[in-house]
Scaffold this active site. Structure first.
Site, PDB file in Angstrom:
ATOM      1  N   PRO A  91       9.806   4.418   0.383  1.00 55.26           N
ATOM      2  CA  PRO A  91       9.306   5.279  -0.702  1.00 55.26           C
ATOM      3  C   PRO A  91       7.991   5.906  -0.271  1.00 55.26           C
ATOM      4  CG  PRO A  91       8.936   2.953  -1.229  1.00 55.26           C
ATOM      5  CD  PRO A  91       9.692   2.995   0.063  1.00 55.26           C
ATOM      6  N   MET A  92       7.869   7.208  -0.395  1.00 60.90           N
ATOM      7  CA  MET A  92       6.602   7.885  -0.069  1.00 60.90           C
ATOM      8  C   MET A  92       6.338   8.912  -1.166  1.00 60.90           C
ATOM      9  SD  MET A  92       6.661   8.349   4.059  1.00 60.90           S
ATOM     10  CE  MET A  92       8.280   9.094   4.200  1.00 60.90           C
ATOM     11  N   CYS A 131       0.371  -1.046  -2.111  1.00 61.02           N
ATOM     12  CA  CYS A 131      -0.381   0.207  -2.107  1.00 61.02           C
ATOM     13  C   CYS A 131      -1.886  -0.017  -2.000  1.00 61.02           C
ATOM     14  CB  CYS A 131      -0.071   0.965  -3.389  1.00 61.02           C
ATOM     15  SG  CYS A 131      -0.702   2.613  -3.337  1.00 61.02           S
ATOM     16  N   GLY A 163       6.904  -0.619   8.974  1.00 56.76           N
ATOM     17  CA  GLY A 163       5.621  -0.270   9.582  1.00 56.76           C
ATOM     18  C   GLY A 163       5.773   0.215  11.005  1.00 56.76           C
ATOM     19  N   GLY A 223       9.416   5.150   7.249  1.00 59.84           N
ATOM     20  CA  GLY A 223       8.736   6.099   6.376  1.00 59.84           C
ATOM     21  C   GLY A 223       8.335   7.361   7.100  1.00 59.84           C
ATOM     22  N   ARG A 224       7.113   7.358   7.630  1.00 62.49           N
ATOM     23  CA  ARG A 224       6.550   8.596   8.171  1.00 62.49           C
ATOM     24  C   ARG A 224       7.375   9.204   9.292  1.00 62.49           C
ATOM     25  NH1 ARG A 224       0.999   6.013   9.387  1.00 62.49           N
ATOM     26  NH2 ARG A 224       2.430   4.250   9.573  1.00 62.49           N
TER      27      ARG A 224
HETATM   28  C1  LIG Z   1       2.634   9.932   1.950  1.00 55.54           C
HETATM   29  C2  LIG Z   1       2.966   8.495   1.721  1.00 55.54           C
HETATM   30  C3  LIG Z   1       3.251   8.059   0.445  1.00 55.54           C
HETATM   31  C4  LIG Z   1       3.600   6.725   0.204  1.00 55.54           C
HETATM   32  N1  LIG Z   1       3.945   6.340  -1.066  1.00 55.54           N
HETATM   33  C5  LIG Z   1       4.399   5.079  -1.284  1.00 55.54           C
HETATM   34  C6  LIG Z   1       4.893   4.687  -2.571  1.00 55.54           C
HETATM   35  O1  LIG Z   1       4.941   5.464  -3.527  1.00 55.54           O
HETATM   36  N2  LIG Z   1       5.322   3.407  -2.709  1.00 55.54           N
HETATM   37  C7  LIG Z   1       5.303   2.507  -1.678  1.00 55.54           C
HETATM   38  O2  LIG Z   1       5.715   1.342  -1.852  1.00 55.54           O
HETATM   39  N3  LIG Z   1       4.862   2.854  -0.462  1.00 55.54           N
HETATM   40  C8  LIG Z   1       4.427   4.117  -0.237  1.00 55.54           C
HETATM   41  N4  LIG Z   1       4.028   4.496   1.026  1.00 55.54           N
HETATM   42  C9  LIG Z   1       4.092   3.507   2.126  1.00 55.54           C
HETATM   43  C10 LIG Z   1       5.426   3.582   2.860  1.00 55.54           C
HETATM   44  O3  LIG Z   1       6.479   3.231   1.990  1.00 55.54           O
HETATM   45  C11 LIG Z   1       5.436   2.645   4.080  1.00 55.54           C
HETATM   46  O4  LIG Z   1       5.274   1.321   3.642  1.00 55.54           O
HETATM   47  C12 LIG Z   1       4.335   2.961   5.082  1.00 55.54           C
HETATM   48  O5  LIG Z   1       4.222   4.360   5.317  1.00 55.54           O
HETATM   49  C13 LIG Z   1       4.596   2.254   6.428  1.00 55.54           C
HETATM   50  O6  LIG Z   1       5.834   2.660   6.960  1.00 55.54           O
HETATM   51  P1  LIG Z   1       5.924   3.759   8.160  1.00 55.54           P
HETATM   52  O7  LIG Z   1       5.000   3.290   9.257  1.00 55.54           O
HETATM   53  O8  LIG Z   1       7.360   3.765   8.566  1.00 55.54           O
HETATM   54  O9  LIG Z   1       5.457   5.052   7.597  1.00 55.54           O
HETATM   55  C14 LIG Z   1       3.637   5.806   1.276  1.00 55.54           C
HETATM   56  C15 LIG Z   1       3.326   6.247   2.562  1.00 55.54           C
HETATM   57  C16 LIG Z   1       2.991   7.565   2.805  1.00 55.54           C
HETATM   58  C17 LIG Z   1       2.708   8.009   4.212  1.00 55.54           C
END
Ligand SMILES: Cc1cc2nc3c(=O)[nH]c(=O)nc-3n(C[C@H](O)[C@H](O)[C@H](O)COP(=O)(O)O)c2cc1C
Length: 350
Positions: free
Chosen positions: A16-17, A100, A204, A227-228
Site C-alpha cells: 500500500p502506498m 507508518c 523492504g 512497493g517503490r
Molecule cells: C509514497 C509511499 C506511500 C506509502 N503509503 C503507505 C500506506 O498508506 N500504508 C502503509 O502501510 N505503507 C505505506 N508505505 C510503505 C510501503 O507500503 C512499504 O512498506 C515501504 O515503501 C517499503 O517497501 P519498498 O522498499 O518495497 O518500497 C508507503 C510508501 C511510500 C513510498
C-alpha cells in the site's frame, strides 16, 4: 497462497502506498502478476470519510477480489468502527497499518508510533479483530520491526497478533526511527517468521528478481511485498514471479506492450480522478514510467509536466511511443528502481 479463506494467485503483494496505489494502479499490478494488493490507508476518523480522497479510496469498483482495505489510527473504538464501515462498503480483508513513521500519523500516535505502546496495540488488535470476526473478514497487520534499532519488538507484536487471531503479518525490515534510511534488514523478519505459525510477508527494498529470491530464502517468509520498485514498473511482478518459478529472466516488455499498458493506465487514471485532479496526479506515474527508459532529461517529460489537459497527456504519450517505435527499438526497459525517493507528495508514507 492461502490468506484465511482466500486463495491468492501467488505470494507477491503490492505494498500500500498512499497517493500511488489507487484502484487503477492496484488493478494494473494485479493484471501484471501481483497476487494481492492492499489499498491505500483509510483514515479511522469518521470526519474524514466524506472527503473526495476518502471516497476515492473506498471505491473498489471492478477490482479483482479479494478487496483488502488498510486502516490506521490510535483509538481502538474508532478503528473498530472504521473496520466495520469499510467492510460494509466491500472490504473483504482489513489490514491495520502500524508501519507508518510519518509525522502526521505519528503525532497522533498511530502508524509505527504505536509500536512503542504494546498495551494499546493489543487493544486495537482485539477491537478490530472482534468486528472482523463477527463479519467473517480476516484481519492482517502491517508493521515495522520496532520503534528504533534499540527497541525492536517485532516478535512480541507478532506473537500477540497471532494469539488474538490476526491472519497474516507483513513486516517492513526497518524500524520507525530508520524512516527510509539505510538498508532494510531481513534478520528480524526471519526471526519473526520462526516465532509464529501464521503467514509472514517480507517487505523492504525488494527491487529485482534476484533480491526477491534472496529475501525469500533468507527470511523463510511466505511471500514478498513490493512497493517503490513497482512505481513506473508494474511488470516487476511477473518478472519476479517468473524468476522465482524458473530461475530465468523474462525479457522486458516490448515497446508495443508498454505503449498499450501506459495508455490504458493513463486513461483509467484520468477516468478515476476526473479531469482536474487526474491531470495532476498522473504526472508522477508518467515520470516514473519514462525517466528510466527514455532518460530523465528527455523533453517528453517536460512536455508531459506542462500538458494542459488529460487529452494532451494521452496524445503526447501516444506520439512519443509512435516515434520511438519507428526507430526500430523493440524493448521498454524500465529504470533501475530509485529507492532514494522518500515520498514527497504524501506524508502518509509508512
Ligand atoms: C509514497 C509511499 C506511500 C506509502 N503509503 C503507505 C500506506 O498508506 N500504508 C502503509 O502501510 N505503507 C505505506 N508505505 C510503505 C510501503 O507500503 C512499504 O512498506 C515501504 O515503501 C517499503 O517497501 P519498498 O522498499 O518495497 O518500497 C508507503 C510508501 C511510500 C513510498
Amino acid at each position: 497462497m492461502q490468506l484465511a479463506q482466500f486463495t491468492l494467485p501467488n505470494n507477491l503483494f503490492l505494498a500500500p502506498m498512499a497517493g500511488v496505489t489507487d484502484r487503477p494502479f492496484r488493478q494494473l499490478c494485479k493484471q501484471l502478476g501481483a497476487g494481492h494488493a492492499v489499498s491505500e490507508m483509510a483514515a479511522s476518523n469518521p470526519q474524514l470519510w466524506k472527503t473526495d480522497k476518502s471516497t476515492r479510496r473506498l471505491n473498489h469498483h471492478g477490482e479483482t477480489k479479494p478487496v483488502a482495505v488498510q486502516i490506521a489510527g490510535a483509538d481502538p473504538e474508532m478503528m473498530a468502527h472504521a473496520a466495520a464501515y469499510n467492510i460494509e462498503r466491500g472490504a473483504q480483508i482489513i489490514d491495520i497499518n502500524m508501519g507508518c513513521p510519518a509525522k502526521k500519523v505519528c503525532a497522533v500516535a498511530a502508524g509505527s508510533a504505536l509500536l512503542q505502546n504494546e498495551a494499546l496495540v493489543e487493544k486495537i488488535l482485539r477491537a478490530v479483530h472482534t468486528v472482523c470476526t463477527e463479519r467473517g473478514v480476516p484481519l492482517t497487520l502491517k508493521y515495522r520491526t520496532g520503534w528504533s534499532p534499540e527497541h525492536r519488538n517485532a516478535i512480541t507484536i507478532a506473537q500477540m497478533a497471532e494469539s488474538i487471531g490476526v491472519s497474516l503479518l507483513t513486516l517492513h525490515g526497518r524500524t520507525r526511527a530508520c524512516g527510509y534510511t539505510g538498508d532494510a534488514e531481513y534478520d528480524t523478519i526471519r526471526a519473526v517468521k520462526q516465532s509464529v505459525r501464521i503467514p509472514v510477508i517480507a517487505n523492504g527494498d525488494i527491487t529485482s528478481p534476484e533480491k526477491a529470491r534472496f529475501v525469500l530464502d533468507h527470511t523463510g517468509a511466505d511471500g514478498l511485498m513490493i512497493g517503490r520498485a513497482a512505481q513506473g514498473n508494474p511488470w516487476i511482478f511477473r518478472e519476479v514471479l517468473h524468476y522465482l518459478r524458473t530461475g530465468a529472466h523474462l525479457p522486458p516488455p516490448t515497446l508495443e506492450e508498454a505503449h498499450t499498458v501506459m495508455l490504458h493506465h493513463l486513461q483509467d487514471h484520468h477516468h478515476f480522478y476526473g479531469e482536474k485532479t487526474g491531470l495532476l496526479t498522473a504526472r508522477k506515474h508518467l515520470q516514473w514510467y519514462l525517466c528510466g527508459p527514455a532518460g530523465k532529461n528527455h523533453p517528453v517529460i517536460d512536455q508531459l509536466m506542462v500538458a494542459p489537459t488529460t487529452e494532451a497527456q494521452v496524445r503526447i504519450v501516444d506520439e512519443f511511443f509512435m516515434s520511438w517505435r519507428n526507430t526500430g527499438a523493440l524493448y521498454f526497459a524500465p529504470s533501475d528502481s530509485d529507492l532514494s525517493n522518500e515520498p514527497t507528495h504524501t506524508r502518509l508514507a509508512a
